[in-house]
Enzyme design. Structure first.
Site, PDB file in Angstrom:
ATOM      1  N   GLY A  97      69.171  62.029  84.362  1.00 11.27           N
ATOM      2  CA  GLY A  97      69.131  61.849  85.826  1.00 11.27           C
ATOM      3  C   GLY A  97      68.598  60.474  86.197  1.00 11.27           C
ATOM      4  O   GLY A  97      67.690  59.963  85.562  1.00 11.27           O
ATOM      5  N   THR A 137      61.443  60.202  84.309  1.00 17.66           N
ATOM      6  CA  THR A 137      61.912  61.449  84.918  1.00 17.66           C
ATOM      7  C   THR A 137      61.029  61.799  86.108  1.00 17.66           C
ATOM      8  O   THR A 137      59.794  61.712  85.999  1.00 17.66           O
ATOM      9  CB  THR A 137      61.928  62.660  83.949  1.00 17.66           C
ATOM     10  OG1 THR A 137      62.033  63.856  84.722  1.00 17.66           O
ATOM     11  CG2 THR A 137      60.698  62.785  83.074  1.00 17.66           C
ATOM     12  N   ILE A 138      61.666  62.189  87.192  1.00 20.00           N
ATOM     13  CA  ILE A 138      60.860  62.559  88.367  1.00 20.00           C
ATOM     14  C   ILE A 138      60.043  63.817  88.072  1.00 20.00           C
ATOM     15  O   ILE A 138      59.091  64.111  88.759  1.00 20.00           O
ATOM     16  CB  ILE A 138      61.729  62.771  89.629  1.00 20.00           C
ATOM     17  CG1 ILE A 138      62.684  63.955  89.465  1.00 20.00           C
ATOM     18  CG2 ILE A 138      62.484  61.518  90.011  1.00 20.00           C
ATOM     19  CD1 ILE A 138      63.258  64.460  90.791  1.00 20.00           C
ATOM     20  N   ASP A 139      60.418  64.568  87.029  1.00 16.35           N
ATOM     21  CA  ASP A 139      59.716  65.827  86.713  1.00 16.35           C
ATOM     22  C   ASP A 139      58.327  65.589  86.088  1.00 16.35           C
ATOM     23  O   ASP A 139      57.505  66.480  86.070  1.00 16.35           O
ATOM     24  CB  ASP A 139      60.539  66.676  85.739  1.00 16.35           C
ATOM     25  CG  ASP A 139      61.948  66.937  86.243  1.00 16.35           C
ATOM     26  OD1 ASP A 139      62.165  66.829  87.460  1.00 16.35           O
ATOM     27  OD2 ASP A 139      62.834  67.241  85.422  1.00 16.35           O
TER      28      ASP A 139
END
Ligand code: F6P
Length: 367
Positions: free
Chosen positions: A12, A145-147
């Site tokens: 992503g 990662t934004i997570d």
């Protein structure tokens, strides 16, 4: 010595990738450092992540022009301030057992004459990078990662920008929620990790925060909302992570299927919660899924700075031949860790330490 480095972003997209590439290139071409390093860099941007390395035909000029973008400071000069990734990205898994293309990548790396490959990726993409390292490629990983679910690093690019989007979008929803005395169920991303919801909830003061690491009971959510109403609150924000799950029930997905790494397409649990509140109470409810809005937009100052540090560190690692490792932020300092170690587990919210399982929000009290 001439050193040819490939760089790609995979998985992503997020804010901060372009900043990383900008600073990686600036560091590689820093004239003052050439004598000390004894290296002259050539940087090849590989387009569309693993797809570029799988589909390129290095012996054909048109194919090279299609998949390779030679990067120089004058090309990446303004990239640091833009979101997404100018190199493009894909979620392809080259080691998908049904159509294993790992060897194609190894061959293309060699045919392109690469001396090293920098992979800007999350858990899955860095997993691919590690497999390639095991096959003999000289790989350096940059966590993105934004997570923020990668372990062995305190930061992953994109998290802060996504967190700021969640916070400002909830600010926007607050005014309309307050005007109408409504409950808003806001669904954010995060996959199996609740960091975006937990910290987004802290930043925005959401009344209820639901995370994947602790299954919620819908009746308890409703009880908390009724209690707030009784206490005179005009509105409520329920912030739910896309991976959160009702206790004793299967996960809720709006979309069928799985991606190349076997992950279900998440999203939809917020709709379920909103519907249950509507059914079981007289409260008026609306549901907003933030989805990819969280990944879009310009990088925050923090992501630009981290991109800078991570990009420069990647070049330093190539200079010192620290391959098979991932750049990492530990206690405020830039370091590196073996990819193997970073891939041993996901970094999930420690429920006991950080989450109030009765109030469904952050455990803030220290006494
Ligand atoms: O891993 C980052 C992430 O944004 C997750 O939070 C989310 O579940 C997923 O990617 C969405 O993926 P896609 O962009 O492929 O829909």
């Amino acid at each position: 010595m001439k050193v040819k480095v490939g760089v790609l972003s995979a998985g992503g997209d997020c804010a901060g990738i372009n900043s990383t590439i900008h600073w990686l290139v600036y560091s590689a071409f820093d004239r003052d450092l050439i004598p000390r390093r004894g290296m002259m860099f050539e940087i090849l941007g590989i387009q569309d992540g693993w797809r570029g390395l799988m589909e390129i035909k290095p012996e054909k000029k048109e194919s090279r022009n299609k998949w390779i973008m030679p990067l120089k400071p004058e090309i990446v000069r303004t990239w640091d301030r833009y979101g997404g990734t100018r190199l493009g990205t894909t979620r392809i898994n080259p080691f998908d057992p049904k159509k294993d293309k790992g060897q194609v990548i190894v061959d293309n790396y060699k045919k392109l004459g690469l001396d090293a490959l920098v992979v800007i990726g999350g858990f899955d993409s860095l997993g691919v990078a590690y497999k390639l390292y095991q096959k003999g490629l000289k790989v350096v990983g940059i966590p993105k990662t934004i997570d923020r679910d990668l372990s062995e690093t305190d930061y992953t690019l994109g998290f802060d920008s996504a967190l700021n989007v969640i916070t400002s979008d909830i600010d926007r929803l607050r005014t309309t929620a307050g005007s109408h005395r409504r409950v808003f169920v806001v669904e954010c991303m995060g996959r199996r990790a609740g960091w975006l919801a937990l910290e987004g909830g802290e930043a925005s003061g959401a009344a209820v925060v639901l995370i994947p690491e602790h299954d919620f009971v819908i009746e308890r959510v409703i009880e908390l909302l009724k209690k707030r109403k009784k206490e005179g609150e005009r509105y409520c924000i329920v912030l739910v992570s896309e991976g959160a799950k009702p206790k004793g029930m299967p996960s809720i997905y709006e979309r069928r299927g799985r991606d190349g790494f076997g992950h279900y397409y998440l999203g939809g649990v917020g709709g379920f919660i909103a519907e249950e509140i509507q059914k079981q109470t007289t409260l008026e409810v609306r549901y907003v899924a933030l989805r990819h809005l969280q990944r879009g937009g310009t990088p925050t100052a923090h992501d630009r700075r981290m991109g800078r540090k991570f990009g420069i560190a990647a070049i330093d690692m190539i200079v010192s031949e620290d391959f098979g490792r991932m750049v990492s932020l530990r206690h405020g300092e830039i370091t590196s860790v073996p990819l193997k170690k970073a891939l041993e587990r996901l970094n999930l919210v420690d429920v006991e330490k950080l989450y109030n399982t009765m109030a469904y929000k952050s455990l803030d009290q220290i006494l």
